[in-house]
Design an enzyme around this catalytic site. Structure first.
Site, mmCIF file in Angstrom:
data_model
loop_
_atom_site.group_PDB
_atom_site.id
_atom_site.type_symbol
_atom_site.label_atom_id
_atom_site.label_comp_id
_atom_site.label_asym_id
_atom_site.label_seq_id
_atom_site.Cartn_x
_atom_site.Cartn_y
_atom_site.Cartn_z
ATOM 1 C CG ASP A 1 -1.786 1.221 1.349
ATOM 2 O OD1 ASP A 1 -2.317 1.655 0.305
ATOM 3 O OD2 ASP A 1 -1.956 1.768 2.457
ATOM 4 C CB SER A 2 0.184 4.793 -0.583
ATOM 5 O OG SER A 2 -0.910 4.906 0.310
ATOM 6 N N GLY B 1 -2.696 9.462 -3.334
ATOM 7 C CA GLY B 1 -3.986 9.956 -3.836
ATOM 8 C C GLY B 1 -3.954 11.089 -4.843
ATOM 9 C CB CYS C 1 -3.071 0.877 -2.514
ATOM 10 S SG CYS C 1 -3.046 2.649 -2.793
ATOM 11 C CG ASN C 2 -9.495 1.271 -2.938
ATOM 12 O OD1 ASN C 2 -10.482 0.710 -3.378
ATOM 13 N ND2 ASN C 2 -9.107 1.106 -1.685
ATOM 14 C CB THR C 3 -4.712 5.475 -4.912
ATOM 15 O OG1 THR C 3 -5.627 5.876 -3.906
ATOM 16 C CG2 THR C 3 -4.338 6.658 -5.751
ATOM 17 C CB CYS D 1 -9.192 5.145 0.701
ATOM 18 S SG CYS D 1 -7.529 5.448 1.334
HETATM 19 N N1 DGL Z 1 -4.695 3.240 0.907
HETATM 20 C C1 DGL Z 1 -4.705 3.973 -0.331
HETATM 21 C C2 DGL Z 1 -5.976 3.681 -1.085
HETATM 22 O O1 DGL Z 1 -6.582 2.663 -0.839
HETATM 23 C C3 DGL Z 1 -4.224 5.273 -0.016
HETATM 24 C C4 DGL Z 1 -4.300 6.422 -0.766
HETATM 25 C C5 DGL Z 1 -3.226 7.429 -0.707
HETATM 26 O O2 DGL Z 1 -2.071 7.113 -0.459
HETATM 27 O O3 DGL Z 1 -3.606 8.557 -0.980
HETATM 28 O O4 DGL Z 1 -6.392 4.400 -1.952
#
Ligand code: DGL
Length: 263
Positions: free
Chosen positions: A10-11, A43, A73-75, A183
């Site tokens: 993830d980020s 994001g 991570c969705n992004t 997210c």
């Molecule tokens: N956890 C990420 C997601 O699901 C984080 C987004 C981000 O880093 O802005 O989108």
């Protein structure tokens, strides 16, 4: 049968909300988690930047011998999963806002989705909405500032409460009965959200469905493991204080993360 680990990235620390469900559902799998906290948040970054960071995260996990990678991570999924699938031969599991279950469950015909700018701008979100949420009133809201609060372990702060109220109240007033957490950082706010949202509104976290998808892919490929002793590993490109705290909160144990440099 394959004892190699599953990689999850993830980020930042948000993907731990997915890690938790995979760990519960697949206790015999070794899990390697990578938080790219140095570059968090993803994001508002460009798709090109997110692709480059996702490639580096993937290479790190492949060097650890991972047999499957969950992009928790969705992004990153929105911007990079197609490239990752084209460039690496390992199977990937991605995340996207749970528009489908929300659209199926709603009685009011109105659903709210909280996610990052990058996720809303991705093709995946647009396609899924067109496919499953035709005729459903979909209220979208960028969760500006929420990821940063989680990265600083400030989920219970007054600032968090104020931000959430400003994002959620318009959805409640509009009559949504489903709120999708699009997210992976946002499920850390569920305790607070439960205080702010009427019980009649369902909060949807897609993490359990992602864990199940991971299990099914391993079964389909015959690559599940039956290890009896598995120690999870955590890595971060940033400060390890918060990841250590959150892992201990989730597991009740201490698995100190290793700080790494991917540049
Ligand atoms: N956890 C990420 C997601 O699901 C984080 C987004 C981000 O880093 O802005 O989108």
């Amino acid at each position: 049968m394959n004892k190699n680990p599953i990689g999850i990235f993830d980020s930042g620390v948000g993907g731990l909300t997915v890690w938790k469900h995979i760990h519960q559902l697949l206790p015999n799998e070794k899990l390697i988690y990578l938080a790219d906290s140095l570059h968090c948040p993803y994001g508002a970054k460009s798709a090109e930047e997110i692709i480059e960071l996702s490639r580096a995260n993937t290479r790190f996990l492949l060097n650890k011998g991972c047999k499957l990678i969950v992009v928790a991570c969705n992004t990153a999924t929105a911007s990079a999963i197609e490239t990752l699938r084209a460039e690496f031969s390992v199977p990937f599991v991605g995340m996207e806002p749970a528009v489908k279950p929300a659209a199926q469950n709603t009685n009011t015909g109105k659903i709210g989705i909280l996610a990052t700018k990058g996720t809303f701008e991705g093709r995946l979100f647009k396609e899924t909405s067109q496919k499953y949420a035709q005729g459903i009133d979909t209220l979208i809201q960028i969760g500006e500032g929420l990821v940063e609060l989680v990265e600083n372990n400030e989920m219970d702060s007054e600032k968090g409460r104020k931000l959430l109220v400003s994002y959620i109240n318009p959805m409640i007033d509009a009559g949504v009965d489903q709120i999708v957490l699009g997210c992976t950082h946002y499920p850390f706010f569920i305790p607070l959200l439960k205080q702010l949202v009427p019980k009649s509104i369902q909060i949807i976290d897609p993490a359990p469905a992602i864990a199940l998808r991971t299990k099914n892919i391993l079964l389909e490929l015959g690559t599940q493991s039956s290890l009896t002793t598995v120690l999870p590993e955590f890595y971060s490109t940033g400060d390890t204080k918060v990841i250590d705290l959150l892992v201990t909160k989730i597991t009740g144990k201490s698995y100190p993360a290793t700080k790494i440099d991917l540049t």
